[in-house]
Design a protein around this motif. Structure first.
Motif, short mmCIF file in Angstrom:
data_model
loop_
_atom_site.label_atom_id
_atom_site.label_comp_id
_atom_site.label_asym_id
_atom_site.label_seq_id
_atom_site.Cartn_x
_atom_site.Cartn_y
_atom_site.Cartn_z
N GLY A 1 0.78 -1.23 0.00
CA GLY A 1 0.00 0.00 0.00
C GLY A 1 0.81 1.27 0.00
N PHE A 2 2.07 1.17 -0.41
CA PHE A 2 2.93 2.36 -0.44
C PHE A 2 3.21 2.76 -1.89
CE2 PHE A 2 4.46 -0.22 3.26
CZ PHE A 2 3.78 0.50 4.21
N PRO A 3 2.87 3.99 -2.27
CA PRO A 3 2.40 5.09 -1.44
C PRO A 3 0.88 5.24 -1.34
CG PRO A 3 2.89 5.95 -3.60
CD PRO A 3 3.21 4.46 -3.65
N GLY A 4 0.11 4.41 -2.07
CA GLY A 4 -1.31 4.66 -2.25
C GLY A 4 -2.13 4.82 -0.98
N ILE A 5 -1.96 3.90 -0.02
CA ILE A 5 -2.74 3.99 1.22
C ILE A 5 -2.38 5.25 2.00
CG2 ILE A 5 -3.15 2.94 3.48
CD1 ILE A 5 -4.61 1.46 1.30
N VAL A 6 -1.10 5.53 2.10
CA VAL A 6 -0.66 6.72 2.84
C VAL A 6 -1.25 7.98 2.21
CG1 VAL A 6 1.33 8.10 3.56
CG2 VAL A 6 1.46 5.59 3.59
N LEU A 7 -1.24 8.07 0.89
CA LEU A 7 -1.78 9.24 0.21
C LEU A 7 -3.28 9.35 0.42
CD1 LEU A 7 0.23 9.18 -3.14
CD2 LEU A 7 0.70 10.49 -1.07
N ALA A 8 -3.98 8.22 0.39
CA ALA A 8 -5.42 8.24 0.60
C ALA A 8 -5.78 8.71 2.01
CB ALA A 8 -6.01 6.86 0.33
N VAL A 9 -4.94 8.37 2.98
CA VAL A 9 -5.15 8.83 4.36
C VAL A 9 -4.90 10.32 4.48
CG1 VAL A 9 -4.22 8.71 6.71
CG2 VAL A 9 -4.69 6.60 5.45
N LEU A 10 -3.79 10.77 3.91
CA LEU A 10 -3.34 12.14 4.14
C LEU A 10 -3.91 13.15 3.15
CD1 LEU A 10 0.42 11.55 5.01
CD2 LEU A 10 -1.55 11.66 6.54
N TYR A 11 -4.33 12.68 1.99
CA TYR A 11 -4.90 13.58 0.98
C TYR A 11 -6.14 12.92 0.39
CZ TYR A 11 -4.56 17.65 -2.04
OH TYR A 11 -4.79 18.86 -2.65
N PRO A 12 -7.21 12.84 1.17
CA PRO A 12 -8.36 11.99 0.83
C PRO A 12 -9.27 12.52 -0.27
CG PRO A 12 -8.76 13.15 2.90
CD PRO A 12 -7.34 13.44 2.53
N GLY A 13 -9.03 13.73 -0.75
CA GLY A 13 -9.92 14.29 -1.76
C GLY A 13 -9.81 13.67 -3.14
N TYR A 14 -8.70 13.03 -3.44
CA TYR A 14 -8.51 12.39 -4.74
C TYR A 14 -9.12 10.99 -4.74
CZ TYR A 14 -5.08 15.99 -6.18
OH TYR A 14 -4.46 17.17 -6.53
N HIS A 15 -9.31 10.46 -5.94
CA HIS A 15 -9.78 9.08 -6.10
C HIS A 15 -8.56 8.18 -6.38
CE1 HIS A 15 -13.86 10.58 -6.20
NE2 HIS A 15 -13.52 11.43 -7.16
N TYR A 16 -8.43 7.11 -5.61
CA TYR A 16 -7.24 6.26 -5.69
C TYR A 16 -7.58 4.85 -6.18
CZ TYR A 16 -5.03 9.94 -2.94
OH TYR A 16 -4.54 11.16 -2.52
N THR A 17 -6.76 4.37 -7.10
CA THR A 17 -6.84 2.99 -7.58
C THR A 17 -5.51 2.32 -7.32
OG1 THR A 17 -8.41 3.59 -9.33
CG2 THR A 17 -7.22 1.51 -9.59
N LEU A 18 -5.53 1.19 -6.62
CA LEU A 18 -4.31 0.46 -6.28
C LEU A 18 -4.32 -0.89 -6.98
CD1 LEU A 18 -4.50 2.67 -4.08
CD2 LEU A 18 -3.59 1.02 -2.45
N VAL A 19 -3.23 -1.20 -7.67
CA VAL A 19 -3.11 -2.44 -8.42
C VAL A 19 -1.86 -3.19 -7.98
CG1 VAL A 19 -2.73 -3.44 -10.72
CG2 VAL A 19 -4.31 -1.52 -10.44
N ASP A 20 -2.00 -4.51 -7.79
CA ASP A 20 -0.84 -5.34 -7.48
C ASP A 20 -1.03 -6.73 -8.10
OD1 ASP A 20 1.68 -5.07 -5.57
OD2 ASP A 20 0.99 -7.15 -5.47
N SER A 21 0.08 -7.36 -8.43
CA SER A 21 0.03 -8.65 -9.11
C SER A 21 -0.13 -9.83 -8.16
CB SER A 21 1.30 -8.86 -9.95
OG SER A 21 2.45 -8.85 -9.12
N LEU A 22 -0.02 -9.58 -6.84
CA LEU A 22 -0.15 -10.66 -5.85
C LEU A 22 -1.46 -10.50 -5.09
CD1 LEU A 22 1.30 -13.11 -4.60
CD2 LEU A 22 2.24 -11.57 -2.88
N ASN A 23 -2.34 -11.47 -5.22
CA ASN A 23 -3.67 -11.36 -4.63
C ASN A 23 -3.65 -11.29 -3.11
OD1 ASN A 23 -6.51 -11.17 -5.17
ND2 ASN A 23 -6.73 -13.23 -4.29
#
Length: 239
Positions: free
Chosen positions: A84-106
């Motif tokens: 979740g780095f940096p996506g989760i941190v950014l969603a916590v600290l700058y929540p106004g944007y829309h975030y999509t997180l992608v990873d190859s490991l389920n």
């Protein structure tokens, strides 16, 4: 501690955001005993080398306050998000944007679903899959204002993975360390082929080491040749 460390580095966060990041650390620490989410496990190291490092982008006016989307708040894709780095941190600290997180490991995506629920991050979407596949999907291709990626691959490879997701006039933002200049030199062909240029390079010092943010502006829809299949991207980078 989290709030103090951030303030010492020029980033102000609320008490609630500190509580969210603390909860994030607690769950990360517990899950890391079951699956390998991060090799960095000491509390202070996670706060500085993961949380604070992820948040450095919030010091840049090229990211904060931008409204690149016609429909309102900007969209951010974190490609190869891992734990979740940096996506989760950014969603916590700058929540106004829309975030999509992608990873190859389920397994990582399963972990992130827990984080999303526990931290109340309703503005996040999570997807399991490979960049080269999503990069050809019309729902994702050239659809994001910002694409961010941290500690995934060297820059010529990252460019081919990430640029196909960026809207024209949007940015791919790459987190880089001490080899940044060498990777830029290797990337000249990739920059030309993908029609992007480095608009800005920002340097920060974190725990005595240089960290860089590269802001690469996309000038057009991505050539249909890219991204190639994963094997070709890694075996024959755009040097």
């Amino acid at each position: 501690m989290i709030k103090r460390v951030f303030k010492e580095n020029g980033i102000d966060i609320t008490d609630y955001q500190e509580q969210q990041l603390q909860r994030y650390y607690d769950i990360l620490s517990e899950w890391n005993k079951k699956i390998n989410l991060t090799a960095i496990t000491e509390y202070k190291d996670v706060v500085v080398k993961h949380f604070l490092d992820s948040a450095l982008i919030l010091k840049s006016d090229l990211f904060v306050g931008q409204r690149l989307s016609d429909a309102g708040n900007s969209s951010v894709l974190d490609l190869g998000t891992g734990a979740g780095f940096p996506g989760i941190v950014l969603a916590v600290l700058y929540p106004g944007y829309h975030y999509t997180l992608v990873d190859s490991l389920n397994k990582r995506i399963e972990f992130l679903h827990i984080i999303k629920e526990e931290l109340g991050l309703d503005q996040i979407r999570l997807y399991h899959g490979r960049a080269e596949d999503f990069g050809r999907d019309p729902e994702f291709r050239n659809q994001f204002d910002f694409v961010v990626s941290r500690a995934v691959a060297e820059l010529p490879v990252l460019l081919e993975y990430c640029v196909p997701f960026v809207k024209p006039e949007g940015f791919f933002i790459s987190y880089k360390g001490k080899k940044c200049e060498d990777e830029i030199k290797l990337s000249q062909r990739a920059l030309q082929e993908l029609n992007v240029f480095i608009e800005r390079k920002e340097q920060y010092i974190l725990s005595g080491e240089a960290r860089y943010l590269l802001f690469l502006k996309n000038l057009s829809e991505t050539n249909q040749k890219y991204p190639r299949k994963a094997g070709k991207i890694k075996k024959n980078p755009l040097y």
